[in-house]
Write a protein that holds these residues in place. Structure first.
Motif, PDB file in Angstrom:
ATOM      1  N   VAL A 200       0.852  -1.192   0.000  1.00 34.84           N
ATOM      2  CA  VAL A 200       0.000   0.000   0.000  1.00 34.84           C
ATOM      3  C   VAL A 200       0.885   1.237   0.000  1.00 34.84           C
ATOM      4  O   VAL A 200       1.902   1.269   0.689  1.00 34.84           O
ATOM      5  CB  VAL A 200      -0.910   0.038   1.243  1.00 34.84           C
ATOM      6  N   VAL A 201       0.485   2.248  -0.776  1.00 34.33           N
ATOM      7  CA  VAL A 201       1.155   3.540  -0.718  1.00 34.33           C
ATOM      8  C   VAL A 201       0.138   4.597  -0.301  1.00 34.33           C
ATOM      9  O   VAL A 201      -1.011   4.582  -0.764  1.00 34.33           O
ATOM     10  CB  VAL A 201       1.803   3.918  -2.066  1.00 34.33           C
ATOM     11  N   VAL A 202       0.554   5.497   0.599  1.00 32.17           N
ATOM     12  CA  VAL A 202      -0.283   6.618   1.006  1.00 32.17           C
ATOM     13  C   VAL A 202       0.270   7.877   0.356  1.00 32.17           C
ATOM     14  O   VAL A 202       1.446   8.220   0.539  1.00 32.17           O
ATOM     15  CB  VAL A 202      -0.312   6.778   2.537  1.00 32.17           C
ATOM     16  N   ILE A 203      -0.583   8.546  -0.412  1.00 34.50           N
ATOM     17  CA  ILE A 203      -0.187   9.767  -1.120  1.00 34.50           C
ATOM     18  C   ILE A 203      -0.928  10.927  -0.473  1.00 34.50           C
ATOM     19  O   ILE A 203      -2.157  11.001  -0.528  1.00 34.50           O
ATOM     20  CB  ILE A 203      -0.542   9.672  -2.620  1.00 34.50           C
ATOM     21  N   GLY A 204      -0.188  11.815   0.180  1.00 32.31           N
ATOM     22  CA  GLY A 204      -0.807  12.943   0.849  1.00 32.31           C
ATOM     23  C   GLY A 204      -0.682  12.893   2.357  1.00 32.31           C
ATOM     24  O   GLY A 204      -1.415  13.597   3.059  1.00 32.31           O
ATOM     25  N   ALA A 205       0.253  12.084   2.872  1.00 31.90           N
ATOM     26  CA  ALA A 205       0.506  12.061   4.319  1.00 31.90           C
ATOM     27  C   ALA A 205       1.431  13.231   4.654  1.00 31.90           C
ATOM     28  O   ALA A 205       2.606  13.219   4.324  1.00 31.90           O
ATOM     29  CB  ALA A 205       1.147  10.741   4.719  1.00 31.90           C
ATOM     30  N   GLY A 206       0.884  14.259   5.282  1.00 33.74           N
ATOM     31  CA  GLY A 206       1.663  15.459   5.587  1.00 33.74           C
ATOM     32  C   GLY A 206       2.667  15.228   6.705  1.00 33.74           C
ATOM     33  O   GLY A 206       2.559  14.299   7.505  1.00 33.74           O
ATOM     34  N   ARG A 207       3.651  16.124   6.769  1.00 37.22           N
ATOM     35  CA  ARG A 207       4.663  16.014   7.826  1.00 37.22           C
ATOM     36  C   ARG A 207       4.119  16.473   9.176  1.00 37.22           C
ATOM     37  O   ARG A 207       4.612  16.086  10.221  1.00 37.22           O
ATOM     38  CB  ARG A 207       5.895  16.844   7.441  1.00 37.22           C
ATOM     39  N   LYS A 208       3.100  17.326   9.155  1.00 36.97           N
ATOM     40  CA  LYS A 208       2.543  17.834  10.414  1.00 36.97           C
ATOM     41  C   LYS A 208       1.402  16.939  10.886  1.00 36.97           C
ATOM     42  O   LYS A 208       0.591  16.476  10.090  1.00 36.97           O
ATOM     43  CB  LYS A 208       2.026  19.262  10.225  1.00 36.97           C
TER      44      LYS A 208
END
Length: 895
Positions: A200-208
């Motif tokens: 699975v890849v998560v696209i849009g996981a922010g650093r904050k």
């Protein structure tokens, strides 16, 4: 005979691959040549009966000649290239068409030919073709198997090395079952990358902290997911402890599932990037896509064969040990278990997951469908049916994409496991159309309830009621009837529980004298056993256990409801009355539920000594409703599945010609005049009272003389286009005895309605009987709905109607007759003669057949239908047609 040009559709092959089905034409010559040139010599020989290269050119030229009368060619495309072609050409006199099919090398045994032939058969039926004919070499086992496995009736004739096959295109239940099986296999395979992904890849996981994508990534990591997990971030080297890559193309391996949690403006571009990289499924939690962005997202999914959950959703989860994936942004991981959950509302999903976890039922898999662009409740039912982990299905659906396909799937799945839903949107105002009684009766709520009832779905009013019922279905055997014995240690609590049972439609019967005596022999002095059984505050644990065990094993009882209140007596003696319900050494054969008003939770599952559980409710009404739902399920399961009966002496062809002729002259549709209405009803053998059309006063008198019965009385009804409710507009005269009365009535109508009135209808005065109402309304989403109930002028006021979706099975028609409150009138209520039930069932089946045959049929309004001991007759009828093409709800295609 020319078929209409249909828009391209996408559909699944047997291995889960998505292909595009479209009409082939002049622009396809080069692609057709390429398909044939890349075939092996052996496959060319099997296709053309020779290896002559010219055969391929002639075949490509035939397709390139384009659309023409009696010819249709359909192509299957993958990644912009033709992988299959099926075509037919009509043979004189026009009811049979010769077919051929070709599949590219490398695409054999994947279902290309079968899928193309299903779509070609649908187009042919629409064009009036009733059979396909095909010639094949006897050694071409693959193509012969394709013909015989379609599910249609095939006859074969051998002539030397060749076989001539005739395929009848009748779409019966055998064919629908075959299509259903193929669709189910393809669907489940296509969902594997979504629900059992290896990476699975998560696209849009922010650093904050605080971003949705980061929350999903954290949940995947902390749920002990068994596969590989990646993150994509344009700048960060790592996110939440997961190594990040700048793009999907940079990942060390292609993931099965991509989770997209980015602003709506970027979703379609990222989806295209995923498709090009080979990702096989998308979970889009992003919300707010506009029309263009939505089209871009779906275009990428269809081009690259990706299944899609969302957008605008909470996520998905699979608790199987081999997966353990939580790709949601819920605050808690779903508890593992055996309930499949699919919802459109994320909030409802969280409430259901929390409730299932608290009860200890847990979830096998959870999908938040969101805006439901692709994956739907129908997909999830088929997944749960085959996943080997689910035994309870919970749905919350706010809309239905293909209700008839959903209903067919649900009918099958509900035989294997309970399906529960929340009937959302009941407060929506019904369609109170002035157009007809049928349209007024067929509210959206009635339509949904018809679907749920026919499919065996347990429809509850609230999430709480759904969980109440799920707890009982999970914990106890079904109540195989509605007879409940109420047991209580406080008389008042027992009375309230009995009232709750009655309100829920259950029966609290008096017990036999023998059973009463046996119970009193077990209970303390002062107990009563008339039902409710009052065991008194002095009852001990063993006495209560013996009482409940006796009742739960007695043949006159379907369920036992035990209402217990805490008393000082039990506290002083140390008796644990609740333990009396959970300490039975072996399972009881009938459901036992507890009502514990002092309990904090609405419902709990109490662990029992036999390793089962006993549901305990804080309110008797909740317990009673849950019992009623299980009794209804048991009743549905006890009925053998029934079929749609044949309607003899039906003139479908003539009816279609009548409809087409009317719409040719009235392109926008409208209400048929009395003559056309009578002609259409006659095509389906629907009984009508004799009538005559009169344009003036003299014709009315002549008609009355011909039609008057022994008592000489007739009825006169005014008519003009658009007149629907004659009684409300005082546009009829009853009980006319002679010529002078007829002339006076006609003059009255002319005086009041003037030039609007184009004529009058004369009928004999009908005999006495029960006035009923029957009709059809075509719902834009659900298809045709047959409505039945009390008729006459008060039909809308009393609203005593039931409805079922067409086509009606034998059980559906029976249920329609028995569901309205007026049904006792049909069975000889209060000494009245019983109605001819067989004739009424035939009427409903003929209406159902008419609705199924004619997609142009928008409204049929038969009111009143007079039912007596010797038959039925329609006294007034209205029919409305609109331009509409046939649409096969069972044809395999994606949204």
């Amino acid at each position: 005979m020319t078929g209409t040009k249909e828009a391209p559709v996408h559909a699944l092959l047997g291995d889960g691959t998505t292909v595009r089905i479209r009409q082939a034409g002049s622009a396809d010559r080069e692609e057709m040549l390429r398909l044939y040139q890349e075939m092996s010599p052996e496959n060319l020989r099997l296709r053309f009966f020779s290896t002559n290269p010219a055969s391929a050119g002639k075949a490509a030229d035939r397709v390139a000649a384009g659309e023409r009368p009696g010819y249709r060619a359909l192509a299957a495309e993958y990644a912009g290239h033709l992988v299959g072609l099926a075509e037919y050409e009509v043979l004189p006199p026009g009811s049979t068409a010769e077919i051929s099919v070709a599949v590219a090398d490398g695409w054999h045994r994947r279902g290309v030919a079968t899928l193309l032939l299903e779509h070609l058969a649908d187009a042919a039926r629409t064009a009036g073709v009733t059979a396909f004919s095909a010639d094949a070499l006897a050694e071409n086992h693959d193509v012969l198997k394709v013909f015989h496995d379609l599910g249609l009736r095939v006859t074969s004739h051998f002539d030397g090395p060749e076989v001539h096959c005739t395929v009848e295109l009748t779409e019966d239940n055998t064919y629908l079952n075959a299509v259903e099986i193929r669709g189910r296999v393809a669907d489940v395979v296509s969902l594997q990358p979504l629900l059992r992904p290896r990476a699975v890849v998560v696209i849009g996981a922010g650093r904050k902290p605080g971003s949705v994508g980061r929350a999903i990534l954290r949940n995947i990591r902390t749920s002990s997911y068994t596969g590989l997990v990646y993150a994509v971030h344009p700048e960060a080297a790592a996110v939440a402890g997961v190594h990040a890559y700048s793009s999907v193309a940079d990942l060390p391996q292609v993931p099965d599932l991509a989770v997209i949690a980015i602003p709506a403006a970027y979703v379609d571009g990222v989806a295209e990037e995923c498709g090009k990289a080979g990702v096989r499924a998308l979970l889009v939690v992003s919300a707010g896509l506009n029309t263009q962005q939505a089209a871009g997202l779906m275009g990428s999914c269809r081009r690259h064969g990706m299944r899609l959950v969302g957008p605008n959703c909470l996520g998905l989860a699979n608790t199987e040990d081999r997966v353990r994936l939580d790709a949601t942004f819920a605050a808690r991981h779903p508890g593992p278990g055996t309930a499949g959950v699919a919802v459109q509302s994320g909030g409802v999903g969280i409430a259901l997951l929390d409730g299932l976890a608290r009860l200890g039922i847990g979830a096998s898999s959870f999908v938040s469908l969101g805006d439901k662009y692709d994956v739907s409740g129908n997909d999830m039912l088929q997944w749960w049916e085959s996943d080997g982990h689910t035994d309870l299905a919970l749905l919350h659906l706010e809309s239905f994409g293909n209700p008839r396909a959903f209903s067919r799937t649900a009918r099958r799945v509900a035989r294997a496991m309970p399906i529960l839903t929340v009937d959302a949107g009941r407060s929506e105002a019904g369609r109170r159309a002035a157009a007809s009684h049928t349209a007024a009766a067929a509210t959206p709520t009635m339509t949904r309830q018809a679907l749920f009832t026919q499919a065996g779905i347990t429809a509850t009013r609230t999430i709480g009621e759904l969980l109440d019922t799920a707890a009982l279905l999970h914990a106890q055997p079904l109540a195989a009837g509605t007879k409940v014995v109420v047991v209580s240690n406080a008389g008042g609590a027992g009375v309230l529980a009995a009232d709750a049972c009655t309100d829920a439609g259950l029966v609290v019967p008096a017990l036999s004298a023998d059973l009463v005596d046996e119970l009193l022999g077990l209970l303390p002095d002062g107990a009563t056993a008339t039902n409710p059984v009052d065991v008194t505050a002095a009852v001990g644990e063993k006495q209560l256990q013996a009482c409940v065990s006796l009742l739960a094993r007695h043949g006159a009882v379907n369920a036992v409801l035990v209402a217990l209140v805490p008393t000082a007596v039990a506290a002083a003696t140390g008796e644990d009355l609740v333990r009396a319900l959970t300490s039975a050494p072996e399972p009881l054969p009938r459901p036992v539920v507890a009502v514990l008003p002092a309990q904090a939770a609405r419902v709990e599952l109490l662990p029992a000594a036999d390793e089962s559980t006993v549901p305990a409710y804080s309110d008797a009404e909740d317990a009673a409703r849950a019992l009623a739902h299980t009794a209804a399920r048991a009743d549905w399961l006890s009925r053998l599945p029934s079929s749609v009966p044949d309607s003899p002496s039906v003139e479908t062809g003539r009816a279609r010609d009548l409809a087409a002729a009317y719409l040719d002259g009235n392109p926008k549709g409208g209400w048929l005049d009395p003559q056309a209405t009578a002609a259409l009803l006659a095509c389906y053998g629907i009984p009508q009272i004799p009538w005559a059309w009169a344009r003036d006063e003299d014709e009315a008198v002549d008609a009355a003389e011909r039609l008057a019965g022994p008592d000489g009385r007739v009825v006169m009804k005014a008519y003009w286009p658009g007149l629907l409710h004659k009684s409300e507009q005082h546009a009829l005269h009853l009980d006319l005895h002679n010529a002078s009365q007829i002339r006076a009535a006609h003059r009255d109508l002319v005086t009041r309605f003037g030039d609007r009135m184009t004529g009058v209808v004369i009928q004999p005065l009908a005999e006495r009987g029960t006035e009923l109402f029957a009709g059809v309304v075509q719902d834009e989403v659900f298809g045709p709905l047959v409505v039945f109930g009390l008729g006459g002028t008060a039909t809308e006021l009393l609203a005593d109607h039931a409805a079922r979706l067409a086509p009606l099975t034998e059980l559906d028609a029976h249920d329609l007759l028995t569901s309205p409150h007026c049904s006792p009138l049909l069975f000889g209520y209060a000494g009245r003669p019983a109605a001819d039930l067989g004739a009424l069932e035939q009427l409903l089946h003929r209406l159902s057949r008419m609705a199924s045959d004619l997609p142009q049929l928008a409204d049929v309004d038969l009111n009143p239908v007079l039912a007596g001991a010797h038959g039925i007759t329609t006294l007034d009828a209205r029919v409305r047609l609109v331009p509409r093409h046939a649409h096969d709800p069972y044809l395999r295609r994606l949204r």
